[in-house]
Each structure stands twice: as structure tokens, then as C-alpha cells.
Design an enzyme around this catalytic site. Structure first.
Site, short mmCIF file in Angstrom:
data_model
loop_
_atom_site.label_atom_id
_atom_site.label_comp_id
_atom_site.label_asym_id
_atom_site.label_seq_id
_atom_site.Cartn_x
_atom_site.Cartn_y
_atom_site.Cartn_z
N ASN A 9 0.86 -1.18 0.00
CA ASN A 9 0.00 0.00 0.00
C ASN A 9 0.90 1.23 0.00
OD1 ASN A 9 -1.83 2.03 0.55
ND2 ASN A 9 -2.30 1.35 2.63
N LYS A 11 0.00 4.27 -0.26
CA LYS A 11 -0.66 5.44 0.34
C LYS A 11 -0.43 6.68 -0.55
CE LYS A 11 -0.08 3.24 4.77
NZ LYS A 11 0.05 3.36 6.22
N HIS A 93 -9.25 1.08 5.26
CA HIS A 93 -7.97 1.33 5.94
C HIS A 93 -8.24 2.33 7.07
CE1 HIS A 93 -3.93 2.58 6.82
NE2 HIS A 93 -3.50 1.50 6.18
N GLU A 95 -6.67 4.77 8.09
CA GLU A 95 -6.43 6.18 7.75
C GLU A 95 -7.65 6.77 7.05
OE1 GLU A 95 -2.72 5.51 5.74
OE2 GLU A 95 -1.79 5.05 7.67
N GLU A 163 -5.07 -5.01 10.90
CA GLU A 163 -4.06 -3.96 11.06
C GLU A 163 -4.31 -3.16 12.33
OE1 GLU A 163 -2.07 -2.76 7.06
OE2 GLU A 163 -3.78 -1.50 7.47
N GLY A 169 2.98 2.04 10.79
CA GLY A 169 4.02 3.07 10.63
C GLY A 169 4.77 3.41 11.91
N SER A 209 3.69 -2.27 10.30
CA SER A 209 5.14 -2.33 10.52
C SER A 209 5.79 -3.65 10.11
CB SER A 209 5.49 -1.99 11.98
OG SER A 209 5.16 -0.65 12.25
P1 PGA Z 1 3.13 0.15 7.56
O1 PGA Z 1 1.63 0.39 6.99
O2 PGA Z 1 3.61 -1.15 6.95
O3 PGA Z 1 3.90 1.33 7.08
O4 PGA Z 1 3.03 0.06 9.03
C1 PGA Z 1 0.75 -0.68 6.86
C2 PGA Z 1 -0.56 -0.17 6.32
O5 PGA Z 1 -0.97 0.93 6.71
O6 PGA Z 1 -1.21 -0.83 5.51
#
Ligand code: PGA
Length: 251
Positions: A9, A11, A93, A95, A163, A169, A209
Site C-alpha cells: 500500500n 498510500k 484502511h 487512515e 491492522e 508506521g 510495521s
Molecule cells: P506500515 O503500513 O507497513 O507502514 O506500518 C501498513 C498499512 O498501513 O497498511
């Protein structure tokens, strides 16, 4: 046997200069048994060489609207995604749930329209740090899974990504025991709501992560069918070792 799946992803990252990363990842994917998907920003898709579209590397989007067409300024429909050769879409997601107030109810509509347009949905669920601290992860996940998924599911077009928001992140990852527990819970919920066949077929992947150091142990867990990778999917140097961890796991 559930086919292993790994999705990247991107983003809101990626400019024309980064196309080379997609080409490298695509080249590596050619010899893989894992289903590999990359979800770059939609602005890059038209610039991706046509030989990659529909190849071993599949391409996905990070969102779609719940209507197929109409007066929705700034939005992109599932039909438009299929039209340009995309096969997957990430929905729900955290976010987007947080920044765009996407509710379970809205997501349910998005999942249905995505399936109608032949897209495989990667549906994200996951608890906040506070929910986790208060020991409410199970009830939160149960609520999200039950309220987000439609009454009838298309098992072959559904991937669920667990997640935890606090792991995205941050470099923090739940213990293997915790990941296992939540994946087992999600599979149990699918069994209760949709039956054993669905529960045995739906792929449940971990995200938050993931990197080359922790991927192998996480992918070794029996109920983990792959991963959703954010930051580490942005370059082929960091993404390919994660693909390799999943491929090793198949042998
Ligand atoms: P990350 O993000 O691997 O940077 O933690 C995962 C995600 O948001 O799908």
C-alpha cells in the site's frame, strides 16, 4: 489450500521517478507463487507499462466510491478501477476510516459495489492503542468484522487485513500470540456468520510495521495468509525480502 497474498500500500507516495520500483517488483514477482499486489496512487497507474498490467504483479487501488457513477466530485468508482485494469481495492484502511469518516455502513456498500465490478477487496480492521490497552480488542474486532462485511460474502473476492492502528508506521508489532489470537477470532467469526467453507477459504492477512526482520515469523503463523505492507513496500529493496519471506514459507 489458501493462496498466500502480499499487498503493498503506497498510500499518498510515489511520483513518476518511482515507476522503476514497480518495474523491479514486477520482475521479481514473475517467479513467485504468492499473489502479489501493489496499490500505488492512482496517478501512477496510467504510466505503468502495459506489460505489467495483468501480469504476475497485480495492481490495486486504495479506495473506491460506493456508487458506480454520478455527481461525486473528486471520487473514483469501482467500475473506473476495473476499466483501467486494476484487480484489487483496499477498503476500510484506518487512515480512511479516521480521516474520511468512513463508517462500517459506508464500507459495506463499497465492498458490494467493488465485488459487482469484479474487484477483490482487501478489507481492513484493527483496534486503536487505547482499545488495545483497555483489553477490548476482541469485542472491537468482532464489531468491525460483523458490521463491515455484507450479509452475503464473495469468499474468493474477500481478503481481510488485521491492522492494529497502533502498529501502522510505528515500528511496533503485536506479539505473535496476539496476532494469532486475533486472526483466529476473525476466522471464527467468518465461520459463525458464513459457515465453515467460507471460514476455511477467506484469506486473513496481517498489516502494521511489517519488515524483512519480522515478516518470516508472522507469516509462519497458521492462520496468517500473508501481509499488507505500507512503508516497506515503497522500494523493491525493502519489499522483495518480505515477498521472499512469504515464498520461503510455502516451501
Ligand atoms: P506500515 O503500513 O507497513 O507502514 O506500518 C501498513 C498499512 O498501513 O497498511
Amino acid at each position: 489450500m489458501r493462496r498466500k497474498i502480499l499487498a503493498g500500500n503506497w498510500k499518498m507516495n510515489g511520483l513518476t521517478i518511482d515507476l522503476q520500483e514497480i518495474i523491479e517488483i514486477s520482475n521479481f514477482s514473475k517467479d513467485c507463487n504468492t499473489e502479489i499486489i501493489l496499490c500505488p496512487p492512482i496517478t501512477l497507474v496510467s504510466k505503468i507499462p502495459s506489460s505489467i498490467i495483468g501480469s504476475s504483479l497485480q495492481l490495486g487501488a486504495q479506495n473506491c466510491h460506493f456508487n458506480e457513477v454520478g455527481a461525486h466530485t473528486g471520487e473514483i468508482s469501482a467500475k473506473m478501477l476495473t476499466d483501467i485494469g486494476l484487480t484489487h481495492v483496499i477498503l476500510g484502511h484506518s487512515e480512511r476510516r479516521n480521516e474520511h469518516s468512513e463508517t462500517n455502513k459506508i464500507l459495506k456498500k463499497k465492498i458490494k459495489i467493488a465485488w459487482e465490478n469484479n474487484l477483490t477487496t482487501i478489507v481492513c480492521v484493527g483496534e486503536s492503542a487505547e482499545t488495545s490497552r483497555n483489553g477490548l480488542t476482541d469485542s472491537f474486532i468482532q464489531d468491525q468484522v460483523t458490521k463491515t462485511l455484507p450479509e452475503q460474502i464473495q469468499v474468493n473476492k474477500l481478503v481481510i487485513a488485521y491492522e492494529p492502528i497502533w502498529a501502522i508506521g510505528t515500528g511496533e508489532v503485536p506479539s505473535l500470540k496476539q496476532i494469532s489470537k486475533t486472526h483466529n477470532l476473525i476466522r471464527k467469526l467468518i465461520n459463525i456468520n458464513y459457515g465453515l467453507l467460507a471460514a476455511n477459504s477467506v484469506r486473513i492477512i496481517y498489516g502494521g510495521s511489517l519488515n524483512h526482520e519480522n515478516a518470516k515469523d508472522i507469516f509462519n503463523l497458521p492462520n496468517v495468509d500473508g501481509g499488507l505492507v505500507g512503508g516497506a513496500s515503497l522500494t523493491h529493496k525493502s519489499f522483495i525480502p518480505i515477498i521472499s519471506s512469504l515464498e520461503t514459507n510455502l516451501k
